[in-house]
Motif scaffolding. Structure first.
Motif, PDB file in Angstrom:
ATOM      1  N   ARG A 166      25.010  48.037  28.624  1.00  0.00           N
ATOM      2  CA  ARG A 166      25.836  47.944  29.823  1.00  0.00           C
ATOM      3  C   ARG A 166      26.232  46.503  30.101  1.00  0.00           C
ATOM      4  N   GLU A 167      25.252  45.593  30.001  1.00  0.00           N
ATOM      5  CA  GLU A 167      25.536  44.191  30.285  1.00  0.00           C
ATOM      6  C   GLU A 167      26.539  43.625  29.283  1.00  0.00           C
ATOM      7  N   MET A 168      26.363  43.948  28.008  1.00  0.00           N
ATOM      8  CA  MET A 168      27.271  43.436  27.002  1.00  0.00           C
ATOM      9  C   MET A 168      28.684  43.947  27.240  1.00  0.00           C
ATOM     10  N   HIS A 169      28.809  45.222  27.562  1.00  0.00           N
ATOM     11  CA  HIS A 169      30.145  45.777  27.810  1.00  0.00           C
ATOM     12  C   HIS A 169      30.793  45.113  29.014  1.00  0.00           C
ATOM     13  N   ASP A 170      30.037  45.021  30.116  1.00  0.00           N
ATOM     14  CA  ASP A 170      30.618  44.461  31.336  1.00  0.00           C
ATOM     15  C   ASP A 170      31.010  43.003  31.159  1.00  0.00           C
ATOM     16  N   VAL A 171      30.185  42.261  30.425  1.00  0.00           N
ATOM     17  CA  VAL A 171      30.446  40.837  30.270  1.00  0.00           C
ATOM     18  C   VAL A 171      31.623  40.585  29.335  1.00  0.00           C
ATOM     19  N   LEU A 172      31.655  41.300  28.211  1.00  0.00           N
ATOM     20  CA  LEU A 172      32.641  40.982  27.187  1.00  0.00           C
ATOM     21  C   LEU A 172      33.981  41.682  27.384  1.00  0.00           C
ATOM     22  N   ALA A 173      33.984  42.899  27.914  1.00  0.00           N
ATOM     23  CA  ALA A 173      35.244  43.637  28.028  1.00  0.00           C
ATOM     24  C   ALA A 173      36.242  42.889  28.896  1.00  0.00           C
ATOM     25  N   HIS A 174      35.756  42.309  30.003  1.00  0.00           N
ATOM     26  CA  HIS A 174      36.657  41.584  30.906  1.00  0.00           C
ATOM     27  C   HIS A 174      37.317  40.410  30.204  1.00  0.00           C
ATOM     28  N   ARG A 175      36.531  39.638  29.477  1.00  0.00           N
ATOM     29  CA  ARG A 175      37.086  38.455  28.800  1.00  0.00           C
ATOM     30  C   ARG A 175      37.975  38.847  27.623  1.00  0.00           C
ATOM     31  N   LEU A 176      37.556  39.846  26.876  1.00  0.00           N
ATOM     32  CA  LEU A 176      38.326  40.204  25.686  1.00  0.00           C
ATOM     33  C   LEU A 176      39.673  40.807  26.036  1.00  0.00           C
ATOM     34  N   THR A 177      39.763  41.506  27.162  1.00  0.00           N
ATOM     35  CA  THR A 177      41.081  42.010  27.546  1.00  0.00           C
ATOM     36  C   THR A 177      42.017  40.868  27.910  1.00  0.00           C
ATOM     37  N   LEU A 178      41.481  39.810  28.521  1.00  0.00           N
ATOM     38  CA  LEU A 178      42.308  38.632  28.779  1.00  0.00           C
ATOM     39  C   LEU A 178      42.834  38.045  27.468  1.00  0.00           C
ATOM     40  N   ARG A 255      43.912  36.574  38.867  1.00  0.00           N
ATOM     41  CA  ARG A 255      45.253  36.184  39.330  1.00  0.00           C
ATOM     42  C   ARG A 255      45.820  35.067  38.482  1.00  0.00           C
ATOM     43  N   GLU A 256      44.967  34.113  38.128  1.00  0.00           N
ATOM     44  CA  GLU A 256      45.430  33.011  37.289  1.00  0.00           C
ATOM     45  C   GLU A 256      45.872  33.513  35.922  1.00  0.00           C
ATOM     46  N   ALA A 257      45.282  34.644  35.488  1.00  0.00           N
ATOM     47  CA  ALA A 257      45.666  35.211  34.194  1.00  0.00           C
ATOM     48  C   ALA A 257      46.920  36.064  34.287  1.00  0.00           C
ATOM     49  N   GLY A 258      47.510  36.176  35.476  1.00  0.00           N
ATOM     50  CA  GLY A 258      48.780  36.883  35.609  1.00  0.00           C
ATOM     51  C   GLY A 258      48.708  38.208  36.325  1.00  0.00           C
ATOM     52  N   MET A 259      47.533  38.651  36.776  1.00  0.00           N
ATOM     53  CA  MET A 259      47.434  39.923  37.471  1.00  0.00           C
ATOM     54  C   MET A 259      47.835  39.767  38.934  1.00  0.00           C
ATOM     55  N   ARG A 260      48.356  40.855  39.495  1.00  0.00           N
ATOM     56  CA  ARG A 260      48.666  40.901  40.926  1.00  0.00           C
ATOM     57  C   ARG A 260      47.573  41.721  41.611  1.00  0.00           C
ATOM     58  N   ILE A 261      46.837  41.068  42.496  1.00  0.00           N
ATOM     59  CA  ILE A 261      45.666  41.701  43.101  1.00  0.00           C
ATOM     60  C   ILE A 261      45.696  41.465  44.600  1.00  0.00           C
ATOM     61  N   ALA A 262      45.441  42.525  45.372  1.00  0.00           N
ATOM     62  CA  ALA A 262      45.275  42.438  46.820  1.00  0.00           C
ATOM     63  C   ALA A 262      43.807  42.668  47.131  1.00  0.00           C
ATOM     64  N   LEU A 263      43.166  41.652  47.688  1.00  0.00           N
ATOM     65  CA  LEU A 263      41.740  41.737  48.015  1.00  0.00           C
ATOM     66  C   LEU A 263      41.581  41.973  49.503  1.00  0.00           C
ATOM     67  N   GLU A 264      40.926  43.066  49.859  1.00  0.00           N
ATOM     68  CA  GLU A 264      40.666  43.405  51.251  1.00  0.00           C
ATOM     69  C   GLU A 264      39.153  43.542  51.435  1.00  0.00           C
ATOM     70  N   THR A 265      38.590  42.796  52.372  1.00  0.00           N
ATOM     71  CA  THR A 265      37.152  42.846  52.599  1.00  0.00           C
ATOM     72  C   THR A 265      36.848  42.665  54.070  1.00  0.00           C
ATOM     73  N   ASP A 266      35.880  43.418  54.541  1.00  0.00           N
ATOM     74  CA  ASP A 266      35.419  43.259  55.916  1.00  0.00           C
ATOM     75  C   ASP A 266      33.899  43.166  55.982  1.00  0.00           C
ATOM     76  N   CYS A 267      33.276  42.754  54.871  1.00  0.00           N
ATOM     77  CA  CYS A 267      31.826  42.565  54.861  1.00  0.00           C
ATOM     78  C   CYS A 267      31.539  41.119  54.483  1.00  0.00           C
ATOM     79  N   ALA A 268      30.414  40.611  54.966  1.00  0.00           N
ATOM     80  CA  ALA A 268      30.044  39.222  54.705  1.00  0.00           C
ATOM     81  C   ALA A 268      29.634  39.067  53.252  1.00  0.00           C
ATOM     82  N   ALA A 269      30.312  38.177  52.552  1.00  0.00           N
ATOM     83  CA  ALA A 269      29.988  37.949  51.143  1.00  0.00           C
ATOM     84  C   ALA A 269      28.570  37.434  51.002  1.00  0.00           C
ATOM     85  N   GLY A 270      27.874  37.916  49.982  1.00  0.00           N
ATOM     86  CA  GLY A 270      26.524  37.470  49.706  1.00  0.00           C
ATOM     87  C   GLY A 270      25.462  38.322  50.355  1.00  0.00           C
ATOM     88  N   GLU A 271      25.857  39.212  51.285  1.00  0.00           N
ATOM     89  CA  GLU A 271      24.884  40.074  51.920  1.00  0.00           C
ATOM     90  C   GLU A 271      24.796  41.402  51.169  1.00  0.00           C
TER      91      GLU A 271
END
Length: 373
Positions: A166-178, A255-271
């Motif tokens: 699971r860790e290998m897939h999650d870590v590498l798939a994101h970078r390799l698609t870029l 976003r820097e890689a060219g994706m268009r993303i809308a981030l919506e959050t109403d919870c405190a980050a890190g909690e």
């Protein structure tokens, strides 16, 4: 080194202890019968005790021989019990059944004769059968306990392998698609302006570097004693695992890689706890990876909401791409759905749930995770 005695092997020490115990049992049995024993019977008892050193190599043959001998010499009860226990603990159930049948074969004849309870022979026979039953039962218990421990160890190894996968897939798939997307863009637009080519090459370089760093980091975490958790606890050069606070950085990187993303959050980050935050990060990461592979050019919406009373909800959605996407698909990257399967397992392990599938002309991944104090 000379002068320092070598440590006795564990098997030899156990054999010596078993030999002494069987010999002591035979001596006590001879004294408890109230009758003298002949030299021949004593010699047979001594030979039976010495034969226990062969119980590891020929346990079934030894147990059968001692059982038959015990019909004529009652002093071999101790060595016989040890041999029967060895068969029950270390040999297949079929062998144990044959030895048990041989041990209790005289019982019907004994009962048919109508034994006199006042005779010492009756007490000796009942004691022998009780000892055989105890030896077989104890051996079967030891066998089942050993098998249970082995199954637990195998399950632990299987869970560790699944965690690594699971860790290998999650870590590498994101970078390799870029890497795939931008390499495909260079191939698709060979005559692009130098600035765009330089930018794509920089993204490819950074993605490759980050993939190596992420791979190094996760291997370091997995190598830490007991460490598949949030931080490594101090390994040099090993980075901590991502949390909920890292989601905005992940979105900015996409976003820097060219994706268009809308981030919506109403919870405190890190909690919400380290495990919950790490699971939420992986869900967003896999959602962005799938959108980049299967719906390039569309706007992805990432929603994070929750609190202590209602838990954490993570949602990643995107519409169906147009017939002519604005960017080339990440061709060549496997997409067998293993990432979503792994995310479902992650959510379940964290005490939550995850659902994914088509919804209102698009695709959505939605998860609920418990909010840790």
């Amino acid at each position: 080194m000379r002068g320092i005695p070598r440590r006795m092997p564990r098997g030899i020490g156990a054999d010596i202890a078993v030999f002494l115990g069987a010999a002591a049992f035979s001596v006590l049995s001879a004294g408890g019968t109230g009758a003298g024993t002949g030299i021949a019977e004593q010699a047979v008892s001594a030979a039976a005790c010495a034969a226990l050193f062969l119980r590891r190599r020929w346990p079934v043959q030894l147990a059968a021989t001692l059982l038959v001998t015990g019909w004529f010499a009652h002093l071999v009860g101790g060595p016989t019990a040890v041999a029967v226990f060895t068969v029950a603990a270390h040999r297949p159930l079929r062998s144990t059944a044959w030895i048990a049948a041989l041990a209790f074969a005289p019982l019907p004849v004994f009962l048919a004769r109508g034994p006199d309870p006042d005779l010492p022979e009756t007490g000796s026979a009942l004691t022998f059968f009780a000892i055989m039953a105890g030896a077989i039962g104890w051996g079967l218990y030891v066998r089942s306990r050993r098998q249970l421990l082995a199954s637990h160890a195998e399950r632990g190894r299987r869970e560790a392998r699944e965690e690594i996968a699971r860790e290998m897939h999650d870590v590498l798939a994101h970078r390799l698609t870029l890497l795939s997307v931008h390499a495909g863009a260079l191939e698709f637009h060979p005559g692009a302006p130098p600035a765009e080519i330089e930018r794509a090459a920089g993204v490819i370089r950074d993605a490759a570097h980050q993939a190596l760093e992420d791979l190094r980091g996760i291997i370091g975490v997995l190598r830490e004693p007991g460490g598949t958790g949030g931080t490594t606890g101090g390994g040099a050069g090993v980075r901590p695992q991502p949390t909920l606070a890292d989601v905005p950085r992940l979105v900015a990187e996409a976003r820097e890689a060219g994706m268009r993303i809308a981030l919506e959050t109403d919870c405190a980050a890190g909690e919400g706890g380290a495990a919950t935050g790490r699971t939420a990060y992986r869900i967003v990461q896999e959602g962005l990876t799938n959108a980049r592979k299967h719906a390039p050019g569309t706007e992805v919406t990432v929603r994070l909401s929750g609190g202590p009373a209602r838990g954490l909800t993570v949602e990643v959605s995107n519409p169906v791409p147009d017939a002519a996407p604005a960017a080339p698909r990440a061709a060549g990257i496997p997409g067998a759905g293993q990432g979503l399967t792994g995310l479902t397992e992650r959510a379940a392990l964290a005490g939550g749930r995850l659902e994914h599938g088509p919804v209102r002309g698009g695709f959505r991944v939605r998860a609920w995770l418990p909010w840790a104090a």
